[in-house]
Write a protein that holds these residues in place. Structure first.
Motif, short mmCIF file in Angstrom:
data_model
loop_
_atom_site.label_atom_id
_atom_site.label_comp_id
_atom_site.label_asym_id
_atom_site.label_seq_id
_atom_site.Cartn_x
_atom_site.Cartn_y
_atom_site.Cartn_z
N LEU A 56 -11.50 -21.93 -12.98
CA LEU A 56 -11.60 -22.90 -11.90
C LEU A 56 -11.41 -24.32 -12.42
O LEU A 56 -10.64 -25.11 -11.86
CB LEU A 56 -12.98 -22.77 -11.23
CG LEU A 56 -13.49 -23.96 -10.42
CD1 LEU A 56 -12.63 -24.17 -9.19
CD2 LEU A 56 -14.94 -23.76 -10.04
N SER A 60 -8.62 -27.37 -11.53
CA SER A 60 -9.13 -28.56 -10.85
C SER A 60 -8.91 -29.82 -11.67
O SER A 60 -8.58 -30.88 -11.13
CB SER A 60 -10.62 -28.38 -10.55
OG SER A 60 -10.83 -27.30 -9.66
N ALA A 111 -9.82 -26.69 -6.13
CA ALA A 111 -11.00 -25.83 -6.20
C ALA A 111 -11.14 -24.97 -4.95
O ALA A 111 -11.53 -23.79 -5.02
CB ALA A 111 -12.26 -26.68 -6.40
#
Length: 301
Positions: A56, A60, A111
């Motif tokens: 993640l 991001s 995200a």
């Protein structure tokens, strides 16, 4: 007695062999690493895994940096595309120029897409990173100090920042000390980071509420700090563009928080969208009771 003022660093970069290392870039990278570690710990404590968070965070961070630069270039195009300017400079992020608004917006979108694909609640992820973002922003502001940029109006206050003549903007060449707005924002963000950590333990601010509070807190402080700055910026009605952004985002975030508290007063029971139990790993929010036992707050705090 000679007045004491804050000095500016004598260098903004150094050489390692043929490579030039920009201290601004090091500050940004340090902020990212600190935010990554803290956010990962909070994510694991709420039922995720370090590997899942790394996936993640990678997306991001990369998208967030691109968004930060795009926001800066779009809102200040004259710095790169006006007569006599070199458009290639738009890619030189080590010279400064990353808009936090673009970073947060682009990073949040990345995200959100990631969470949808992996079945993770976006609100939980947002709450995990909220305090870390403020700490990262505080560390990143040190880069502005080394670059001698983004300072405020001239001042004779004891904590005024000494700026070298070559870094003083046109019309201010006769002044030597300026408001250290980088320091104001560093202090504001650091206090805010610890405040959010406390709020996450004390109140039921899960499901994205803590992130909304982060947005409100940062915008409130940035509005006043921005009004002190004298670096080149686009103005509208006598106010800097980022002042309008701060005020507008603050109002929107306030309305969002009211809606969140009204429609979702509690906290999700799981980090996963399908409701599977959250198997917590390392706990960062452990509290000790009077009898010496430990208690763990809800997984989605």
């Amino acid at each position: 007695m000679t007045p004491l003022f804050l000095p500016s660093p004598p260098i903004s970069s150094f050489q390692v062999g043929p490579v030039t290392i920009h201290i601004y870039a090091l500050c940004m990278l340090t902020g990212i690493v600190v935010a990554w570690i803290l956010s990962s710990r909070r994510f694991v404590a709420k039922g995720g895994t370090p590997e899942l968070f790394d996936s993640l965070a990678l997306w991001s961070v990369v998208i967030g940096i691109i968004g930060a630069r795009l926001y800066h270039v779009i809102t200040d195009p004259e710095l790169y595309f006006a007569a006599g300017r070199n458009p290639i400079d738009a890619f030189k992020i080590w010279n400064g120029g990353l808009g936090i608004w673009g970073a947060v917006a682009a990073g949040a979108i990345a995200a959100l897409v990631w969470c949808r694909r992996h079945g993770v609640r976006f609100g939980v992820v947002a709450d995990c990173v909220a305090p870390a973002l403020l700490f990262a922003q505080a560390i990143g502001r040190l880069g502005n100090w080394f670059n001698q940029e983004l300072f405020g109006r001239p001042t004779t206050l004891r904590w005024g920042l000494l700026i070298d003549p070559q870094h003083r903007p046109p019309g201010y060449e006769q002044y030597a000390t300026f408001q250290p707005t980088f320091l104001y924002e560093l202090i504001w963000c650091t206090i805010g980071g610890f405040l959010l950590l406390w709020l996450s333990r004390r109140f039921a601010l899960g499901g994205g509420k803590l992130f909304t509070v982060y947005v409100m807190y940062y915008c409130f402080g940035r509005f006043f700090i921005e009004s002190l700055r004298i670096d080149p910026a686009n103005h509208l009605g006598g106010m800097r563009l980022n002042d309008y952004t701060s005020a507008g985002v603050f109002v929107v975030a306030t309305l969002v928080l009211i809606w969140q508290l009204w429609h979702h007063p509690g906290k999700p029971t799981s980090i996963w969208r399908d409701g599977r139990p959250a198997e917590s790993g390392i706990q960062d929010d452990l509290s000790i009771t009077r009898d010496g036992s430990t208690t763990v707050p809800d997984a989605d705090e």
